[in-house]
Design a protein around this motif. Structure first.
Motif, PDB file in Angstrom:
ATOM      1  N   THR A 267       0.825  -1.213   0.000  1.00 19.65           N
ATOM      2  CA  THR A 267       0.000   0.000   0.000  1.00 19.65           C
ATOM      3  C   THR A 267       0.857   1.260   0.000  1.00 19.65           C
ATOM      4  O   THR A 267       1.681   1.460   0.895  1.00 19.65           O
ATOM      5  N   PRO A 268       0.660   2.143  -0.990  1.00 16.16           N
ATOM      6  CA  PRO A 268       1.449   3.383  -1.026  1.00 16.16           C
ATOM      7  C   PRO A 268       1.090   4.324   0.133  1.00 16.16           C
ATOM      8  O   PRO A 268      -0.060   4.357   0.583  1.00 16.16           O
ATOM      9  N   ASP A 269       2.091   5.097   0.560  1.00 11.93           N
ATOM     10  CA  ASP A 269       1.899   6.034   1.686  1.00 11.93           C
ATOM     11  C   ASP A 269       0.756   7.013   1.416  1.00 11.93           C
ATOM     12  O   ASP A 269       0.012   7.377   2.320  1.00 11.93           O
ATOM     13  N   ALA A 270       0.617   7.462   0.138  1.00 11.35           N
ATOM     14  CA  ALA A 270      -0.386   8.485  -0.177  1.00 11.35           C
ATOM     15  C   ALA A 270      -1.799   7.972   0.145  1.00 11.35           C
ATOM     16  O   ALA A 270      -2.642   8.733   0.645  1.00 11.35           O
ATOM     17  N   ILE A 271      -2.057   6.692  -0.131  1.00 12.01           N
ATOM     18  CA  ILE A 271      -3.413   6.156   0.127  1.00 12.01           C
ATOM     19  C   ILE A 271      -3.640   6.023   1.635  1.00 12.01           C
ATOM     20  O   ILE A 271      -4.728   6.312   2.141  1.00 12.01           O
ATOM     21  N   ILE A 272      -2.603   5.619   2.358  1.00  8.63           N
ATOM     22  CA  ILE A 272      -2.729   5.544   3.829  1.00  8.63           C
ATOM     23  C   ILE A 272      -3.054   6.955   4.357  1.00  8.63           C
ATOM     24  O   ILE A 272      -3.923   7.124   5.214  1.00  8.63           O
ATOM     25  N   GLY A 273      -2.381   7.967   3.799  1.00 11.09           N
ATOM     26  CA  GLY A 273      -2.603   9.353   4.219  1.00 11.09           C
ATOM     27  C   GLY A 273      -4.042   9.797   3.967  1.00 11.09           C
ATOM     28  O   GLY A 273      -4.659  10.463   4.807  1.00 11.09           O
TER      29      GLY A 273
END
Ligand code: SF4
Length: 282
Positions: A267-273
């Motif tokens: 999972t990319p950081d941007a989606i977690i954000g």
């Protein structure tokens, strides 16, 4: 509602390096990726947009360059591709290579190779792909086959590894069940569950102990993300798997004051954000 992030979450170094390599190679010329580079739809879309072609079978490769994914392949597949004259770029994670080497060591000791994992998972297919005889164990029922083999061949010794993203506790349960079922068999187990998977599972245990609801961000095809959901539920916490903030439902958080947030290794950081921002707003 407050949000607590797991101490370890999200993309692991193996997936990050594979994506970087794919993007770098696509900028240099036509590239085919053999299999799914990562089990995350947003990352796959990003790689597609960069111009890479994805195929599931070696015979469908139509470019001079091919990229092997972090999940790895059997040596015989790698060799076949080279013999076809293709430029083979390898993003196999070093921790998957470690599992391949462990299995080769056990086989060299004359042991029957056993992999604890999902029979259809690409990493498991790669692990067993160089052996004519092997056993894949996903649950206790699969031990029947091993018991029958040992009955026919009582001096058979077993060499066991695990798919890198299996929950360690589950692997240990199956090893214990194997030892109980086959008390007179020489069984050697090498723990090949990768450290990022162990870290994420331990961090989730800590998170589930102190939060009301757990959200896991990851693709539906991501084995390690699904395992995180199962682990949170087994610890008595309501847990939900979402690919993006759009899938979050306000009704999941009724009477919830502290929500735990974690994410799978692809999972990319941007989606977690984005998910974190949605939760903090509600
Ligand atoms: S989950 Fe583990 S084995 Fe798989 S790519 Fe990430 S670090 Fe490597």
């Amino acid at each position: 509602m407050q949000v607590r992030l797991a101490e370890h979450l999200g993309m692991c170094f193996g997936v990050r390096d594979a994506i970087d390599l794919a993007l770098d190679l696509t900028s240099q010329g036509p590239l085919t990726i053999l299999g799914d580079l990562v089990h995350n739809p947003d990352v796959v879309a990003q790689i597609d947009a960069a111009g890479a072609v994805r195929v599931q079978r070696p015979e469908d490769i139509g470019t001079p360059s091919v990229l092997l994914t972090a999940h790895g392949v059997a040596d015989r597949v790698r060799l076949e591709l080279r013999q076809r004259g293709l430029a083979v770029h390898d993003a196999t994670c070093p921790l998957v290579i470690r599992a391949h080497r462990a299995l080769a060591r056990l086989a060299a000791e004359g042991r029957h190779v056993v992999v604890i994992g999902q029979p259809k998972h690409v990493e498991v297919r790669g692990l067993v792909g160089d052996f004519d005889e092997y056993t894949i164990v996903q649950n206790e029922a699969d031990l029947d086959y091993l018991a029958e083999r040992i009955e026919r061949q009582p001096d058979l010794r077993l060499g066991v590894v695990a798919q890198t993203t299996q929950p360690l506790e589950r692997v240990q349960e199956l090893i214990e069940a194997m030892r109980r079922r086959l008390p007179n068999t020489d069984i050697r187990f090498i723990d090949t569950v990768c450290q990022p998977t162990k870290d994420r599972q331990q961090a989730l245990r800590d998170l589930a102990a102190e939060t009301d609801v757990v959200i896991v961000v990851g693709g539906p095809e991501s084995n390690n993300s699904r395992k995180l959901v199962e682990l949170a539920r087994s610890l008595g916490r309501p847990a939900y798997l979402v690919t993006s903030a759009e899938e979050l439902r306000p009704e999941w958080f009724i009477n919830c004051s502290l929500v735990g947030l974690t994410a799978g290794t692809s999972t990319p950081d941007a989606i977690i954000g984005e998910v974190q921002a949605w939760l903090e707003k509600h």
